[in-house]
Design an enzyme around this catalytic site. Structure first.
Site, short mmCIF file in Angstrom:
data_model
loop_
_atom_site.label_atom_id
_atom_site.label_comp_id
_atom_site.label_asym_id
_atom_site.label_seq_id
_atom_site.Cartn_x
_atom_site.Cartn_y
_atom_site.Cartn_z
N LYS A 1 -54.04 -10.04 -64.02
CA LYS A 1 -53.57 -11.36 -64.44
C LYS A 1 -54.72 -12.35 -64.51
CE LYS A 1 -50.71 -14.59 -65.63
NZ LYS A 1 -49.54 -15.03 -64.86
N LYS B 1 -54.18 -23.69 -60.73
CA LYS B 1 -54.12 -22.77 -59.58
C LYS B 1 -54.65 -21.40 -59.96
CE LYS B 1 -50.45 -20.57 -59.12
NZ LYS B 1 -49.84 -19.28 -59.56
#
Length: 291
Positions: A171, A239
């Site tokens: 990811k 984030k």
């Protein structure tokens, strides 16, 4: 695998839960803000008062929350998943979080005879709603195969990436790619506008060629419409990019494009834009509010 605990009923979780309900799964839900789960309980989900209650006696527990600290809390705190999860069940964290945290969850699960997968997704709110997410999975391959039919309810492109943490690392690869793509798209749109071009015609001309991408297809039309509502929040992308930066730095890599785009988003965040969608990066180039 018919009783599913699902923790996190935000933009992504809502669509995923609805697809599970439609396929006949009994879904029990918990969210820190209960009001966000109420529409789902009206559609058949069962409310739980804590992560522990949501995990108790469930075959599978799925988490889809915001930040690494939220993941750690729902798994390890006093009323967390590990206080009630039953032996032989499956834990699937679909949050984008730290690979190190995924490894920690896997190790704790193994001590308890529980199978843990890290399975972050990509595809945004549209993919969650339509059940077409890409799901990147780390953990034991047998556990992945056991959970594959369940994952197929939520996604179409489901890939086993390797041991615990591998899903999260993959990811990060995805987010690093997206960072440069979104920035390039926003710069290109601004160039086209300053050149006096018809923006829709420009998109019609370039989006199906070498410059085309899923980001262009999804976000460029929203930019042209002045629609900055989130399919994916700026604050959550920040984030993710911070995790990618931390992981790359620990490996002796300095990713210049990633860091430049992160700085751009941080300036938008400081200006109160964190709850907008990632396409709002185009605001960075706004003549009326230059950075």
């Amino acid at each position: 695998m018919k009783k599913i605990g699902f923790i996190g009923t935000g933009i992504m979780g809502r669509g995923m839960i609805r697809n599970l309900i439609k396929q006949g799964y009994a879904v029990y839900v918990y969210n820190r803000t209960r009001s966000k789960a109420l529409p789902l309980t009206e559609e058949g989900a069962v409310w739980c008062d804590s992560p522990a209650e949501c995990a108790k006696n469930k075959d599978v527990v799925i988490t889809m929350v915001g930040y690494p600290k939220d993941v750690a809390e729902v798994y390890f705190e006093t009323n967390g998943i590990f206080t009630t999860v039953k032996k032989g069940s499956y834990l699937i964290d679909m949050t984008t979080t730290s690979p190190k945290l995924s490894e920690k969850i896997y190790a704790e699960a193994a001590k308890r005879g529980v199978f843990a997968l890290d399975a972050p997704v990509t595809g945004g709110d549209t993919g969650a709603k339509n059940g077409t997410l890409s799901i990147l999975v780390g953990g034991d391959e047998k556990a992945f195969k056991d959970c594959l039919p369940l994952l197929q309810v939520m996604g179409k492109n489901i890939v086993y990436e390797g041991p615990a943490g591998a899903g999260q690392h993959t990811k990060m690869v995805n987010q690093i790619m997206i960072a440069g793509t979104v920035a390039g798209m926003c710069e290109a749109i601004c160039y086209a506008q300053k050149s006096g071009l018809d923006l829709q015609r420009v998109l019609d001309g370039v989006s199906k060629g070498a410059a085309g991408s899923a980001q262009v297809d999804s976000l460029a039309p929203r930019i042209l419409q002045g629609d900055f509502q989130p399919g994916f929040y700026i604050k959550h992308f920040i984030k993710d990019m911070r995790i990618a930066d931390e992981e790359s730095s620990s490996r002796g890599l300095h990713l210049n494009v990633l860091n430049e785009v992160l700085d751009m988003y941080l300036k938008l965040m400081a200006d109160g834009e964190g709850n907008l969608g990632t396409q709002a990066l185009v605001k960075y180039y706004d003549d009326d509010d230059p950075y």
